[in-house]
Design a protein around this motif. Sequence first.
Motif, PDB file in Angstrom:
ATOM      1  N   SER A  33     -71.256  92.304   9.907  1.00  0.00           N
ATOM      2  CA  SER A  33     -70.400  91.244   9.408  1.00  0.00           C
ATOM      3  C   SER A  33     -70.537  90.028  10.324  1.00  0.00           C
ATOM      4  O   SER A  33     -70.324  90.108  11.521  1.00  0.00           O
ATOM      5  CB  SER A  33     -68.947  91.717   9.382  1.00  0.00           C
ATOM      6  N   ILE A  34     -70.915  88.921   9.739  1.00  0.00           N
ATOM      7  CA  ILE A  34     -71.132  87.699  10.503  1.00  0.00           C
ATOM      8  C   ILE A  34     -70.048  86.707  10.131  1.00  0.00           C
ATOM      9  O   ILE A  34     -69.824  86.425   8.946  1.00  0.00           O
ATOM     10  CB  ILE A  34     -72.533  87.121  10.210  1.00  0.00           C
ATOM     11  N   GLU A  35     -69.376  86.210  11.128  1.00  0.00           N
ATOM     12  CA  GLU A  35     -68.299  85.251  10.893  1.00  0.00           C
ATOM     13  C   GLU A  35     -68.863  83.908  10.438  1.00  0.00           C
ATOM     14  O   GLU A  35     -69.915  83.483  10.887  1.00  0.00           O
ATOM     15  CB  GLU A  35     -67.476  85.046  12.172  1.00  0.00           C
ATOM     16  N   ARG A  36     -68.145  83.268   9.562  1.00  0.00           N
ATOM     17  CA  ARG A  36     -68.527  81.933   9.124  1.00  0.00           C
ATOM     18  C   ARG A  36     -68.205  80.968  10.258  1.00  0.00           C
ATOM     19  O   ARG A  36     -67.082  80.887  10.731  1.00  0.00           O
ATOM     20  CB  ARG A  36     -67.741  81.572   7.871  1.00  0.00           C
ATOM     21  N   GLU A  37     -69.215  80.239  10.695  1.00  0.00           N
ATOM     22  CA  GLU A  37     -69.055  79.355  11.849  1.00  0.00           C
ATOM     23  C   GLU A  37     -68.893  77.890  11.461  1.00  0.00           C
ATOM     24  O   GLU A  37     -68.647  77.052  12.320  1.00  0.00           O
ATOM     25  CB  GLU A  37     -70.272  79.482  12.771  1.00  0.00           C
ATOM     26  N   TYR A  38     -69.073  77.586  10.172  1.00  0.00           N
ATOM     27  CA  TYR A  38     -69.098  76.192   9.759  1.00  0.00           C
ATOM     28  C   TYR A  38     -68.096  75.947   8.635  1.00  0.00           C
ATOM     29  O   TYR A  38     -67.797  76.834   7.846  1.00  0.00           O
ATOM     30  CB  TYR A  38     -70.507  75.807   9.295  1.00  0.00           C
ATOM     31  N   SER A  39     -67.629  74.723   8.551  1.00  0.00           N
ATOM     32  CA  SER A  39     -66.667  74.365   7.511  1.00  0.00           C
ATOM     33  C   SER A  39     -67.368  74.234   6.158  1.00  0.00           C
ATOM     34  O   SER A  39     -68.599  74.135   6.082  1.00  0.00           O
ATOM     35  CB  SER A  39     -65.997  73.033   7.859  1.00  0.00           C
ATOM     36  N   LYS A  40     -66.571  74.197   5.106  1.00  0.00           N
ATOM     37  CA  LYS A  40     -67.106  74.008   3.763  1.00  0.00           C
ATOM     38  C   LYS A  40     -67.876  72.682   3.681  1.00  0.00           C
ATOM     39  O   LYS A  40     -68.941  72.616   3.076  1.00  0.00           O
ATOM     40  CB  LYS A  40     -65.967  74.031   2.745  1.00  0.00           C
ATOM     41  N   GLY A  41     -67.344  71.656   4.307  1.00  0.00           N
ATOM     42  CA  GLY A  41     -68.012  70.351   4.319  1.00  0.00           C
ATOM     43  C   GLY A  41     -69.371  70.415   4.997  1.00  0.00           C
ATOM     44  O   GLY A  41     -70.339  69.800   4.523  1.00  0.00           O
ATOM     45  N   GLN A  42     -69.458  71.141   6.106  1.00  0.00           N
ATOM     46  CA  GLN A  42     -70.740  71.292   6.799  1.00  0.00           C
ATOM     47  C   GLN A  42     -71.738  72.051   5.937  1.00  0.00           C
ATOM     48  O   GLN A  42     -72.925  71.718   5.906  1.00  0.00           O
ATOM     49  CB  GLN A  42     -70.543  72.007   8.134  1.00  0.00           C
ATOM     50  N   VAL A  43     -71.268  73.076   5.225  1.00  0.00           N
ATOM     51  CA  VAL A  43     -72.142  73.848   4.336  1.00  0.00           C
ATOM     52  C   VAL A  43     -72.634  72.951   3.202  1.00  0.00           C
ATOM     53  O   VAL A  43     -73.820  72.958   2.856  1.00  0.00           O
ATOM     54  CB  VAL A  43     -71.418  75.102   3.796  1.00  0.00           C
ATOM     55  N   LYS A  44     -71.739  72.157   2.627  1.00  0.00           N
ATOM     56  CA  LYS A  44     -72.121  71.238   1.547  1.00  0.00           C
ATOM     57  C   LYS A  44     -73.174  70.241   2.033  1.00  0.00           C
ATOM     58  O   LYS A  44     -74.179  70.003   1.358  1.00  0.00           O
ATOM     59  CB  LYS A  44     -70.897  70.480   1.031  1.00  0.00           C
ATOM     60  N   ARG A  45     -72.947  69.642   3.211  1.00  0.00           N
ATOM     61  CA  ARG A  45     -73.896  68.659   3.753  1.00  0.00           C
ATOM     62  C   ARG A  45     -75.252  69.299   4.031  1.00  0.00           C
ATOM     63  O   ARG A  45     -76.293  68.712   3.737  1.00  0.00           O
ATOM     64  CB  ARG A  45     -73.334  68.011   5.015  1.00  0.00           C
ATOM     65  N   ALA A  46     -75.243  70.513   4.581  1.00  0.00           N
ATOM     66  CA  ALA A  46     -76.508  71.209   4.864  1.00  0.00           C
ATOM     67  C   ALA A  46     -77.271  71.455   3.569  1.00  0.00           C
ATOM     68  O   ALA A  46     -78.491  71.246   3.501  1.00  0.00           O
ATOM     69  CB  ALA A  46     -76.239  72.527   5.588  1.00  0.00           C
ATOM     70  N   VAL A 115     -75.915  72.783  -8.782  1.00  0.00           N
ATOM     71  CA  VAL A 115     -75.090  73.675  -7.969  1.00  0.00           C
ATOM     72  C   VAL A 115     -75.286  73.333  -6.492  1.00  0.00           C
ATOM     73  O   VAL A 115     -76.387  72.974  -6.056  1.00  0.00           O
ATOM     74  CB  VAL A 115     -75.432  75.162  -8.259  1.00  0.00           C
ATOM     75  N   GLU A 116     -74.216  73.393  -5.747  1.00  0.00           N
ATOM     76  CA  GLU A 116     -74.291  73.132  -4.305  1.00  0.00           C
ATOM     77  C   GLU A 116     -74.292  74.454  -3.548  1.00  0.00           C
ATOM     78  O   GLU A 116     -73.906  75.493  -4.098  1.00  0.00           O
ATOM     79  CB  GLU A 116     -73.108  72.256  -3.878  1.00  0.00           C
ATOM     80  N   LEU A 117     -74.710  74.416  -2.306  1.00  0.00           N
ATOM     81  CA  LEU A 117     -74.858  75.627  -1.504  1.00  0.00           C
ATOM     82  C   LEU A 117     -73.569  76.448  -1.472  1.00  0.00           C
ATOM     83  O   LEU A 117     -73.595  77.668  -1.661  1.00  0.00           O
ATOM     84  CB  LEU A 117     -75.303  75.278  -0.082  1.00  0.00           C
ATOM     85  N   HIS A 118     -72.450  75.809  -1.276  1.00  0.00           N
ATOM     86  CA  HIS A 118     -71.187  76.544  -1.182  1.00  0.00           C
ATOM     87  C   HIS A 118     -70.764  77.146  -2.516  1.00  0.00           C
ATOM     88  O   HIS A 118     -69.869  77.985  -2.564  1.00  0.00           O
ATOM     89  CB  HIS A 118     -70.077  75.646  -0.620  1.00  0.00           C
ATOM     90  N   GLN A 119     -71.390  76.743  -3.629  1.00  0.00           N
ATOM     91  CA  GLN A 119     -71.048  77.250  -4.955  1.00  0.00           C
ATOM     92  C   GLN A 119     -71.963  78.370  -5.428  1.00  0.00           C
ATOM     93  O   GLN A 119     -71.671  78.999  -6.442  1.00  0.00           O
ATOM     94  CB  GLN A 119     -71.135  76.111  -5.983  1.00  0.00           C
TER      95      GLN A 119
END
Length: 161
Positions: A33-46, A115-119
């Motif tokens: 299990s890997i913890e999410r280290e980044y915010s939704k906004g960071q994931v969207k931008r990436a 579709v965006e990465l977070h979706q």
Amino acid sequence: MQQTPLGLFWARAATTIPIQRETCSVEQMHQLSIEREYSKGQVKRAGRLLSARVQRSSEVEEAFRVMHNWRFHHAYPMVRERAKLNKLAKETGGFTSGRVKRISSIRKKLARSTVELHQMQDLVGCRAILPTMDDLREVLSRYHSEETGGNVCRKTDYIAK
């Protein structure tokens, strides 16, 4: 009993690494299990950045780190669900497979769709391949039971196609 062609269904978890249960203890699975280290906004931008051709830069390297973390954050739940599914499938002579979507496939999907990465709902997936349609129905029914609590997002009958 006459066997029909392989019946199969997908069980997509929101978040898996293709590891066989026999080679990985429950304690080891929890370590996956890997913890999410980044915010939704960071994931969207990436995702937006990596949907296009990119040149190597510190910003691009960080975007890849974000994307890798996002992918593997979803890995443990798939491992968990695949372990449940594998136990049921083996009882009927079936087997399972699973995967984490490759970075190249994610980037292609981001480039060609809205579709965006977070979706993305197909970052991970597992399937059961069973000898008969009756076996498929039985495993599906037991997977949905309260004891296992599995959720099947999509069921595909490849025989009827």
